[in-house]
Design a protein around this motif. Structure first.
Motif, short mmCIF file in Angstrom:
data_model
loop_
_atom_site.label_atom_id
_atom_site.label_comp_id
_atom_site.label_asym_id
_atom_site.label_seq_id
_atom_site.Cartn_x
_atom_site.Cartn_y
_atom_site.Cartn_z
N GLN A 79 24.41 -131.97 94.23
CA GLN A 79 23.87 -131.59 95.53
C GLN A 79 24.41 -132.51 96.63
O GLN A 79 24.76 -132.04 97.72
N HIS A 82 27.96 -131.52 97.36
CA HIS A 82 27.94 -130.24 98.05
C HIS A 82 27.65 -130.45 99.54
O HIS A 82 28.35 -129.93 100.41
N PRO A 96 25.31 -124.53 94.98
CA PRO A 96 24.81 -125.16 93.75
C PRO A 96 23.92 -124.20 92.95
O PRO A 96 23.04 -123.55 93.49
#
Length: 128
Positions: A79, A82, A96
């Motif tokens: 995460q 990302h 994700p």
């Protein structure tokens, strides 16, 4: 016996790709010329960016048929990367998500090469 260590990506513009990979990898290339650049990835692996028009023999395949996969320690790091890549303007083609092999997302570079970040699913281990 030999061990493959370098992935070559054929790119339209080396300078543009160097700028992109400098951002997502957080490091500078160790070698750069107008037609080629080389990033060290650790553990003996490297990523080469080769000017598509200069490749011999000529390249006919299109980008996106393979992925450069990068494993991280846990879903939280997936995460975090990302979010960092989105802040850099990386085009995200898969947000994700948890799949059979682990938590993952996919972005693409300026040429359409797929970059997958993932953390291994619990119980899956790397084998040498």
């Amino acid at each position: 016996m030999f061990k493959p260590t370098t992935l070559l990506q054929y790119v339209r513009d080396v300078a543009t790709s160097v700028s992109f990979y400098r951002g997502v990898l957080g490091t500078a290339p160790v070698e750069q010329s107008p037609g080629f650049a080389l990033f060290l990835l650790g553990d003996g692996a490297a990523l080469g960016l080769w000017q598509r028009d200069d490749v011999q023999p000529p390249v006919f395949a299109q980008a996106g048929a393979a992925e450069l996969a990068m494993v991280v320690a846990n879903p939280g790091e997936v995460q975090q990367l990302h979010d960092a890549w989105r802040a850099l303007g990386v085009q995200i083609t898969q947000a994700p998500v948890t799949l059979e092999f682990g938590h993952t997302f996919v972005g693409v570079d300026p040429d359409g090469h797929r970059l997958r970040v993932y953390s291994r699913a619990e119980g899956l281990v790397a084998r040498d």
